[in-house]
Write a protein that holds these residues in place. Structure first.
Motif, mmCIF file in Angstrom:
data_model
loop_
_atom_site.group_PDB
_atom_site.id
_atom_site.type_symbol
_atom_site.label_atom_id
_atom_site.label_comp_id
_atom_site.label_asym_id
_atom_site.label_seq_id
_atom_site.Cartn_x
_atom_site.Cartn_y
_atom_site.Cartn_z
ATOM 1 N N ASP A 80 34.448 40.357 52.744
ATOM 2 C CA ASP A 80 35.911 40.433 52.775
ATOM 3 C C ASP A 80 36.558 40.022 51.454
ATOM 4 O O ASP A 80 37.772 39.857 51.378
ATOM 5 N N VAL A 81 35.764 39.876 50.389
ATOM 6 C CA VAL A 81 36.308 39.286 49.159
ATOM 7 C C VAL A 81 37.367 40.175 48.512
ATOM 8 O O VAL A 81 38.382 39.670 47.997
ATOM 9 N N ILE A 82 37.191 41.492 48.544
ATOM 10 C CA ILE A 82 38.200 42.360 47.925
ATOM 11 C C ILE A 82 39.486 42.345 48.739
ATOM 12 O O ILE A 82 40.589 42.303 48.179
ATOM 13 N N ALA A 83 39.358 42.319 50.055
ATOM 14 C CA ALA A 83 40.546 42.219 50.907
ATOM 15 C C ALA A 83 41.267 40.900 50.686
ATOM 16 O O ALA A 83 42.504 40.838 50.653
ATOM 17 N N ALA A 111 37.107 50.215 40.864
ATOM 18 C CA ALA A 111 38.378 50.809 41.271
ATOM 19 C C ALA A 111 38.995 50.033 42.424
ATOM 20 O O ALA A 111 40.218 49.797 42.462
ATOM 21 N N ARG A 112 38.165 49.616 43.382
ATOM 22 C CA ARG A 112 38.678 48.829 44.514
ATOM 23 C C ARG A 112 39.210 47.476 44.044
ATOM 24 O O ARG A 112 40.240 47.009 44.544
ATOM 25 N N LEU A 113 38.533 46.863 43.092
ATOM 26 C CA LEU A 113 39.004 45.585 42.555
ATOM 27 C C LEU A 113 40.362 45.755 41.869
ATOM 28 O O LEU A 113 41.276 44.942 42.057
ATOM 29 N N ARG A 114 40.485 46.819 41.073
ATOM 30 C CA ARG A 114 41.764 47.070 40.393
ATOM 31 C C ARG A 114 42.875 47.341 41.397
ATOM 32 O O ARG A 114 43.974 46.775 41.291
ATOM 33 N N GLU A 115 42.598 48.175 42.390
ATOM 34 C CA GLU A 115 43.601 48.511 43.391
ATOM 35 C C GLU A 115 44.001 47.296 44.218
ATOM 36 O O GLU A 115 45.160 47.194 44.665
ATOM 37 N N ALA A 116 43.061 46.360 44.412
ATOM 38 C CA ALA A 116 43.356 45.151 45.180
ATOM 39 C C ALA A 116 44.268 44.194 44.418
ATOM 40 O O ALA A 116 44.892 43.323 45.024
ATOM 41 N N GLY A 117 44.321 44.350 43.096
ATOM 42 C CA GLY A 117 45.181 43.482 42.307
ATOM 43 C C GLY A 117 44.458 42.439 41.483
ATOM 44 O O GLY A 117 45.098 41.570 40.881
ATOM 45 N N PHE A 118 43.124 42.511 41.430
ATOM 46 C CA PHE A 118 42.396 41.598 40.551
ATOM 47 C C PHE A 118 42.815 41.876 39.113
ATOM 48 O O PHE A 118 42.836 43.020 38.673
ATOM 49 N N GLN A 126 40.210 33.971 58.326
ATOM 50 C CA GLN A 126 41.482 33.363 58.731
ATOM 51 C C GLN A 126 41.711 32.040 58.001
ATOM 52 O O GLN A 126 42.825 31.744 57.563
ATOM 53 N N GLU A 127 40.661 31.235 57.898
ATOM 54 C CA GLU A 127 40.796 29.964 57.178
ATOM 55 C C GLU A 127 41.118 30.214 55.705
ATOM 56 O O GLU A 127 41.915 29.489 55.097
ATOM 57 N N ALA A 128 40.496 31.240 55.138
ATOM 58 C CA ALA A 128 40.758 31.580 53.742
ATOM 59 C C ALA A 128 42.209 31.999 53.551
ATOM 60 O O ALA A 128 42.849 31.649 52.554
ATOM 61 N N ARG A 129 42.747 32.743 54.488
ATOM 62 C CA ARG A 129 44.140 33.177 54.391
ATOM 63 C C ARG A 129 45.094 31.985 54.410
ATOM 64 O O ARG A 129 46.058 31.941 53.634
#
Length: 391
Positions: A101-104, A131-138, A72-75
């Motif tokens: 939670d880094v990919i999220a 693939a998860r990193l790419r899909e997350a938008g990194f 929450q603080e990160a958000r």
């Protein structure tokens, strides 16, 4: 960062840099020419790491650390960065991928309009993670390689870590995620540089960034392992030669260096001698870049939310994002920030006498480590007298 490919091969122009200056949609290759009102932010999301590298600037280990920013603080932190339109949020560590939670968080950063990138040792990346990193938008993953396999494994204190890092790079490339090699040069690995550059070309890795050693964290124990001034020149000569050769071969790779802005002055001097038609434009680009970005176009936030002028300045805190927004901290009248933004007025010794001090400024962390004074000359400046003077 000093863009060797941009400056030597003309792949960046003043007109392009001016067009995108201060804009959120600036192409990644032009971000180094951005203004200082919206810094690139490096966020160490955790101190934890699955390796224990000799040159780690935060002395990370594979153990739990308390007090790190919650999800929450990160958000809230990222929402503030998005509101001030920072161009890049770099997720670093430790090893950021050990944070669950880094990919999220990366996905949320992308949704907020930030440009999320990742700095990793690569050992935890397989095709599924890539693939998860790419899909997350990194948009980019920088993976550290410290030399040939034996050299790398010795630096990383783990056998097989080179092979796993290289597989992490390949996984990213297979998944269409832009990836690059990060290489911190020192006496123990400088002989491996040609091999690593050839690896970059052979594997079609689109980016190679060479880091100079900064004397912080475990890196401070390596002062004696830093390359000598003449060795630095030899490394730069090789990098110029290889950058031009790769460009002539049609290899699409961007070569950069960071953490020693004397590199820009070295290139400018080389270009005045060998490519004089580009000299004026190169100096304008270096002026727009502005030298060391600590406290100006670059900021660091540690795992507990403390804000620092750069990731190597962990012992000086500007404020904490739990107590006030980053945007307010960054625009405060903190005395160190004020001076860093006018560093050319304060640097001393050879840095103070250099005609190009506004294009470089030296590294204040190295100056303090060696001389006990942040405004002293940078002990890693390898430029000769004629390279520090105008015509």
């Amino acid at each position: 960062m000093i863009g060797f490919t941009k400056l030597l091969c003309g792949t960046a122009t003043v007109s392009e840099a001016v067009k995108f200056r201060g804009r959120v949609d600036a192409p990644p290759q032009l971000l180094q020419f951005s203004d200082d009102s919206r810094p690139l932010v490096v966020w160490n999301v955790t101190n934890r790491c699955n390796l224990r590298c000799q040159h780690c600037y935060i002395e990370a280990e594979d153990r739990a650390y308390g007090g790190e920013l919650t999800t929450q603080e990160a958000r809230a932190f990222m929402a503030d960065l998005a509101a001030m339109k920072v161009p890049v949020l770099l997720f670093s560590g430790g090893e950021p991928l050990v944070r669950k939670d880094v990919i999220a968080l990366g996905a949320e950063a992308a949704e907020l309009g930030l440009r999320p990138v990742l700095s990793s040792n690569g050992t935890l990346i397989d095709d599924a993670v890539a693939a998860r990193l790419r899909e997350a938008g990194f948009q980019y993953v920088g993976i550290s390689i410290d030399g040939a396999p034996a050299t790398h494994d010795r630096f990383r204190n783990q056998p097989g870590s080179f092979a796993r890092a290289l597989e992490g790079i390949r996984a990213c490339l297979r998944q269409g995620l832009k990836t690059g090699v990060r290489f911190t040069v020192n006496r123990a690995n400088q002989q491996d540089l040609p091999e690593i550059l050839e690896l970059v070309a052979r594997e079609n890795i689109p980016r190679f960034c060479m880091y100079h050693l900064v004397y912080a964290g475990r890196g401070q124990e390596m002062v004696e392992l830093d390359t000598s001034l003449e060795e630095k020149r030899a490394v730069l000569e090789l990098l110029v030669e290889q950058t031009l050769a790769l460009h002539e071969r049609g290899v699409e790779v961007e070569v950069l260096t960071t953490d020693n802005h004397a590199d820009g002055l070295y290139l400018s001097h080389y270009i005045r001698q060998h490519l004089p038609e580009r000299a004026g434009e190169v100096e304008q680009l270096l002026q727009m870049h502005g030298g060391c970005s600590a406290g100006t176009k670059f900021a660091n936030v540690d795992p507990r939310g403390n804000v620092h002028p750069c990731q190597f300045w962990q012992d000086y805190t500007l404020g904490n994002v739990r107590e006030q927004p980053f945007s307010r901290i960054w625009t405060s009248d903190d005395p160190l920030l004020v001076k860093l933004r006018r560093k050319a007025d304060y640097v001393q010794g050879q840095c103070g006498a250099c005609d190009f001090k506004r294009l470089c400024g030296g590294c204040r962390i190295r100056a303090r480590a060696v001389y006990g004074d942040i405004w002293a000359e940078d002990p890693a400046c390898y430029l000769r007298a004629e390279e520090k003077q105008r015509g």
